[in-house]
Design a protein around this motif. Structure first.
Motif, PDB file in Angstrom:
ATOM      1  N   LYS A 119       0.838  -1.198   0.000  1.00  0.00           N
ATOM      2  CA  LYS A 119       0.000   0.000   0.000  1.00  0.00           C
ATOM      3  C   LYS A 119       0.873   1.248   0.000  1.00  0.00           C
ATOM      4  N   ASN A 120       0.333   2.317  -0.590  1.00  0.00           N
ATOM      5  CA  ASN A 120       0.944   3.640  -0.466  1.00  0.00           C
ATOM      6  C   ASN A 120       0.404   4.281   0.804  1.00  0.00           C
ATOM      7  N   THR A 121       1.303   4.752   1.644  1.00  0.00           N
ATOM      8  CA  THR A 121       0.915   5.371   2.907  1.00  0.00           C
ATOM      9  C   THR A 121       1.701   6.676   3.074  1.00  0.00           C
ATOM     10  N   PRO A 122       1.225   7.587   3.929  1.00  0.00           N
ATOM     11  CA  PRO A 122       1.896   8.888   4.066  1.00  0.00           C
ATOM     12  C   PRO A 122       3.206   8.814   4.858  1.00  0.00           C
ATOM     13  N   PHE A 123       4.122   9.708   4.504  1.00  0.00           N
ATOM     14  CA  PHE A 123       5.406   9.864   5.198  1.00  0.00           C
ATOM     15  C   PHE A 123       5.692  11.365   5.259  1.00  0.00           C
ATOM     16  N   THR A 124       5.739  11.910   6.464  1.00  0.00           N
ATOM     17  CA  THR A 124       6.102  13.324   6.615  1.00  0.00           C
ATOM     18  C   THR A 124       7.440  13.416   7.325  1.00  0.00           C
ATOM     19  N   TYR A 125       8.230  14.404   6.921  1.00  0.00           N
ATOM     20  CA  TYR A 125       9.583  14.597   7.440  1.00  0.00           C
ATOM     21  C   TYR A 125       9.793  16.100   7.573  1.00  0.00           C
ATOM     22  N   ILE A 126       9.892  16.574   8.814  1.00  0.00           N
ATOM     23  CA  ILE A 126       9.929  18.015   9.057  1.00  0.00           C
ATOM     24  C   ILE A 126      11.117  18.382   9.950  1.00  0.00           C
ATOM     25  N   THR A 127      11.906  19.365   9.489  1.00  0.00           N
ATOM     26  CA  THR A 127      12.947  19.963  10.329  1.00  0.00           C
ATOM     27  C   THR A 127      12.685  21.473  10.313  1.00  0.00           C
ATOM     28  N   LYS A 128      13.551  22.235  10.997  1.00  0.00           N
ATOM     29  CA  LYS A 128      13.383  23.693  10.985  1.00  0.00           C
ATOM     30  C   LYS A 128      13.486  24.246   9.560  1.00  0.00           C
ATOM     31  N   GLN A 129      14.367  23.650   8.743  1.00  0.00           N
ATOM     32  CA  GLN A 129      14.625  24.169   7.404  1.00  0.00           C
ATOM     33  C   GLN A 129      13.819  23.491   6.312  1.00  0.00           C
ATOM     34  N   PHE A 130      13.170  22.375   6.625  1.00  0.00           N
ATOM     35  CA  PHE A 130      12.639  21.533   5.559  1.00  0.00           C
ATOM     36  C   PHE A 130      11.305  20.905   5.961  1.00  0.00           C
ATOM     37  N   HIS A 131      10.395  20.842   5.008  1.00  0.00           N
ATOM     38  CA  HIS A 131       9.096  20.219   5.267  1.00  0.00           C
ATOM     39  C   HIS A 131       8.781  19.297   4.096  1.00  0.00           C
ATOM     40  N   GLY A 132       8.924  18.009   4.294  1.00  0.00           N
ATOM     41  CA  GLY A 132       8.723  17.059   3.201  1.00  0.00           C
ATOM     42  C   GLY A 132       7.503  16.191   3.408  1.00  0.00           C
TER      43      GLY A 132
END
Length: 127
Positions: A70-83
């Motif tokens: 399955k395709n599922t969500p992945f979020t990756y957040i730092t002070k400089q970056f929001h993916g």
């Protein structure tokens, strides 16, 4: 006391292997939760049987959900970056207190990385 050994390998030969002390393990009927701290924050692994979730809160904030095929969500957040990405889980294998995940990270319908992740739970005798 329990520890978790985390090993990963990706397409760019970024090898990672570290051992972390589990601060807490919660066992419930429908899920198991493992809590530990790594170099980027406080982490939580949730084993819900047919899915695995990995969260991190700290310098890096991330949320990964793994479900077979399955395709599922992945979020990756730092002070400089929001993916925001998708994960496509190719394999979830569980045996002998080890979870093996093989997955692709997808951005704009393109596979940007493939990762093999191993989570090994180890009992450590108390001294």
């Amino acid at each position: 006391m329990m520890k978790v050994k985390i090993k990963s390998l990706d397409n760019f030969n970024q090898n990672y292997e570290k051992l972390f002390k589990l601060e807490k393990v919660l066992e419930q009927k429908e899920k198991k939760e493992y809590y530990y701290g790594d170099e980027y924050g406080n982490c939580k692994i949730i084993d819900k049987g047919d899915s695995i979730e990995i969260y991190r809160y700290g310098e890096i904030n991330s949320r990964q959900i793994f479900q077979s095929n399955k395709n599922t969500p992945f979020t990756y957040i730092t002070k400089q970056f929001h993916g925001k990405y998708k994960i496509f889980t190719k394999k979830i294998q569980k045996e002998n207190r080890k979870i093996v995940l093989e997955y692709d990270i997808i951005h704009s319908n393109e596979v940007i990385n493939s990762i093999n992740l191993e989570l090994q739970f180890i009992d450590v005798p108390s001294k």
